[in-house]
Scaffold this active site. Structure first.
Site, PDB file in Angstrom:
ATOM      1  N   ARG A  67      -2.020   6.591   7.600  1.00  0.00           N
ATOM      2  CA  ARG A  67      -2.107   6.803   6.151  1.00  0.00           C
ATOM      3  C   ARG A  67      -1.592   8.184   5.768  1.00  0.00           C
ATOM      4  NH1 ARG A  67      -7.642   3.172   5.418  1.00  0.00           N
ATOM      5  NH2 ARG A  67      -6.642   1.266   6.152  1.00  0.00           N
ATOM      6  N   ARG A  85     -10.489  -1.020   2.510  1.00  0.00           N
ATOM      7  CA  ARG A  85      -9.809  -2.318   2.605  1.00  0.00           C
ATOM      8  C   ARG A  85     -10.713  -3.422   3.161  1.00  0.00           C
ATOM      9  NH1 ARG A  85      -4.943   0.110   1.505  1.00  0.00           N
ATOM     10  NH2 ARG A  85      -4.064   1.549   3.020  1.00  0.00           N
ATOM     11  N   GLU A 120      -8.491 -16.732  11.950  1.00  0.00           N
ATOM     12  CA  GLU A 120      -7.455 -16.120  11.107  1.00  0.00           C
ATOM     13  C   GLU A 120      -6.055 -16.372  11.683  1.00  0.00           C
ATOM     14  OE1 GLU A 120      -6.802 -14.490   8.415  1.00  0.00           O
ATOM     15  OE2 GLU A 120      -8.613 -13.570   7.621  1.00  0.00           O
ATOM     16  N   LYS A 177      -6.026  -8.831  11.522  1.00  0.00           N
ATOM     17  CA  LYS A 177      -5.964  -7.386  11.286  1.00  0.00           C
ATOM     18  C   LYS A 177      -7.328  -6.912  10.827  1.00  0.00           C
ATOM     19  CE  LYS A 177      -3.605  -3.944   8.457  1.00  0.00           C
ATOM     20  NZ  LYS A 177      -2.497  -3.690   7.515  1.00  0.00           N
ATOM     21  N   LYS A 179      -4.291  -6.528  15.558  1.00  0.00           N
ATOM     22  CA  LYS A 179      -4.158  -5.109  15.213  1.00  0.00           C
ATOM     23  C   LYS A 179      -5.501  -4.574  14.770  1.00  0.00           C
ATOM     24  CE  LYS A 179      -2.085  -2.191  11.804  1.00  0.00           C
ATOM     25  NZ  LYS A 179      -1.653  -2.160  10.451  1.00  0.00           N
ATOM     26  N   CYS A 234       0.808  -1.236   0.000  1.00  0.00           N
ATOM     27  CA  CYS A 234       0.000   0.000   0.000  1.00  0.00           C
ATOM     28  C   CYS A 234       0.836   1.279   0.000  1.00  0.00           C
ATOM     29  CB  CYS A 234      -1.009  -0.005   1.143  1.00  0.00           C
ATOM     30  SG  CYS A 234      -0.342  -0.511   2.718  1.00  0.00           S
TER      31      CYS A 234
HETATM   32  C1  PBG Z   1       0.036  -1.608   5.813  1.00  0.00           C
HETATM   33  C2  PBG Z   1      -0.086  -1.230   7.231  1.00  0.00           C
HETATM   34  C3  PBG Z   1      -1.022  -0.366   7.835  1.00  0.00           C
HETATM   35  C4  PBG Z   1      -0.640  -0.263   9.170  1.00  0.00           C
HETATM   36  C5  PBG Z   1       0.486  -1.075   9.335  1.00  0.00           C
HETATM   37  N1  PBG Z   1       0.794  -1.689   8.137  1.00  0.00           N
HETATM   38  C6  PBG Z   1      -2.123   0.421   7.294  1.00  0.00           C
HETATM   39  C7  PBG Z   1      -3.320  -0.133   6.724  1.00  0.00           C
HETATM   40  O1  PBG Z   1      -3.540  -1.342   6.692  1.00  0.00           O
HETATM   41  O2  PBG Z   1      -4.090   0.703   6.251  1.00  0.00           O
HETATM   42  C8  PBG Z   1      -1.341   0.587  10.189  1.00  0.00           C
HETATM   43  C9  PBG Z   1      -0.501   1.062  11.306  1.00  0.00           C
HETATM   44  C10 PBG Z   1      -1.047   2.179  12.108  1.00  0.00           C
HETATM   45  O3  PBG Z   1      -2.183   2.670  11.941  1.00  0.00           O
HETATM   46  O4  PBG Z   1      -0.288   2.622  12.963  1.00  0.00           O
HETATM   47  N2  PBG Z   1      -0.804  -2.601   5.369  1.00  0.00           N
HETATM   48 ZN    ZN Z   2      -1.056  -2.613   3.070  1.00  0.00          ZN
END
Ligand code: PBG
Ligand code: ZN
Length: 324
Positions: A204, A216, A232, A194, A247, A119
């Protein structure tokens, strides 16, 4: 007759003796964001105290972290040029590969984890290759480029690979690719559970990875689902993940405990950007005692079952631990 619980709360010594969860510097992983260039250290407006840094600044930061007692970092790259497949992430001299080599040269004992996803590298901001018919990420096509990205990180010196894109089958795919390329001993930490969370908002900004269309939710999990959350992580354990993860963290303490009770693998939690920013804003507004709320939050993660805490607060926590 009743139980006098207060007997074991009389003074600090006895309170310390019976304390169940303990926080140490060894629990923490500190995330870092890398930009191309030199002498860049740019604070993120929505995350006070968090910076985008150029490689030279990252090396200085790693030296400082080592002195403070932080032993592990998680790297996120923000390339200048983004395209539809995230080519920078697939190049041996891309931003993460270059950073890995530079840190390993200058701070060899720093334990480096790399976030494995697309991303931050794609112009559309999604976590993999877009399937235009379905307007979503193509799972299996993305698995192929994730393997390439993992090998690049491994060759450049990563100590651990952390796939964060929520692609099905990613752990078994990466394990095979790493083993075939001579990296049998390189561990994988899976972002195994996640959620599709609004708590990632400030990240972001710092990673410049807001999706240009859609969201997403077709690959990250629904925050309402507990059984699926456990499934998961257990699936990733079966596929060979060395460490599992939940997360975000604060709104998901129940899930952390559920997964902790369902596995013998170490469990990491990601105390994400929105959780960090909320505490910062409330602290700066003077409405909470920032340090006490921070430490109470961190101990809650340990109590819930976290073995590893990935947090933008890691440096502050070390400073507080040193004071006490
Ligand atoms: C990438 C990723 C994200 C985070 C960690 N790795 C963002 C997302 O999935 O949008 C989020 C970390 C944070 O908010 O501190 N996939
Ligand atoms: Zn990502």
């Amino acid at each position: 007759m009743f139980k006098r619980f207060r007997r074991l709360r009389t003074n600090q010594a006895i309170r310390d003796l019976v304390q169940e969860s303990i926080l140490t510097k060894n629990d923490f992983v500190y995330p870092l964001f890398i930009k191309n260039g030199k002498n860049i250290k740019k604070e993120i407006e929505s995350m006070p105290g968090v910076f985008q840094m150029s490689i030279d600044e990252i090396v200085k930061e790693c030296i400082a972290l080592e002195i403070m007692g932080i032993k592990a970092i998680m790297l996120f790259g923000i390339p200048d040029v983004k395209d539809s497949i995230g080519s920078d992430a697939l190049s041996e001299d891309g931003i993460i590969a270059s950073t890995l080599m530079e840190i390993k040269k200058n701070v060899p004992n720093m334990y480096i984890m790399t976030d494995l996803c697309f991303c931050e590298y794609t112009d559309h901001g999604h976590c993999g290759i877009i399937d235009h018919i379905h307007q979503s990420v193509n799972n299996d096509a993305t698995l192929e480029i994730l393997s390439k990205q993992a090998i690049i990180h491994a060759k450049a010196g990563a100590d651990m690979i952390a796939p964060s894109g929520m692609m099905d089958g990613v752990i078994v795919t990466l394990r095979e690719a790493l083993d075939k390329n001579g990296f049998k001993n390189l561990p994988i930490m899976s972002y195994s559970t996640k959620f599709a969370s609004a708590y990632y908002g400030p990240f972001r900004d710092v990673a410049e990875s807001t999706p240009s269309f859609g969201d997403r939710r077709s690959y990250q999990m629904n925050p309402a689902n507990r059984n699926e959350a456990i499934a998961e992580s257990i699936e990733d354990e079966k596929e060979g993940a060395d460490i599992l993860m939940v997360k975000p963290a604060l709104a998901y303490l129940d899930i952390i405990r559920d997964i902790k009770n369902s596995t013998n693998r170490p469990l990491a939690i990601y105390n994400v950007s929105g959780e960090y920013s909320m505490l910062k804003v409330a602290g700066n507004a003077g409405v909470i005692d920032y340090e006490r709320v921070l430490m109470e939050t961190m101990i809650a993660f340990k109590r819930a079952g976290a073995d590893i805490i990935i947090s933008y607060h890691a440096k502050e926590v070390c400073e507080i631990l040193d004071k006490n």
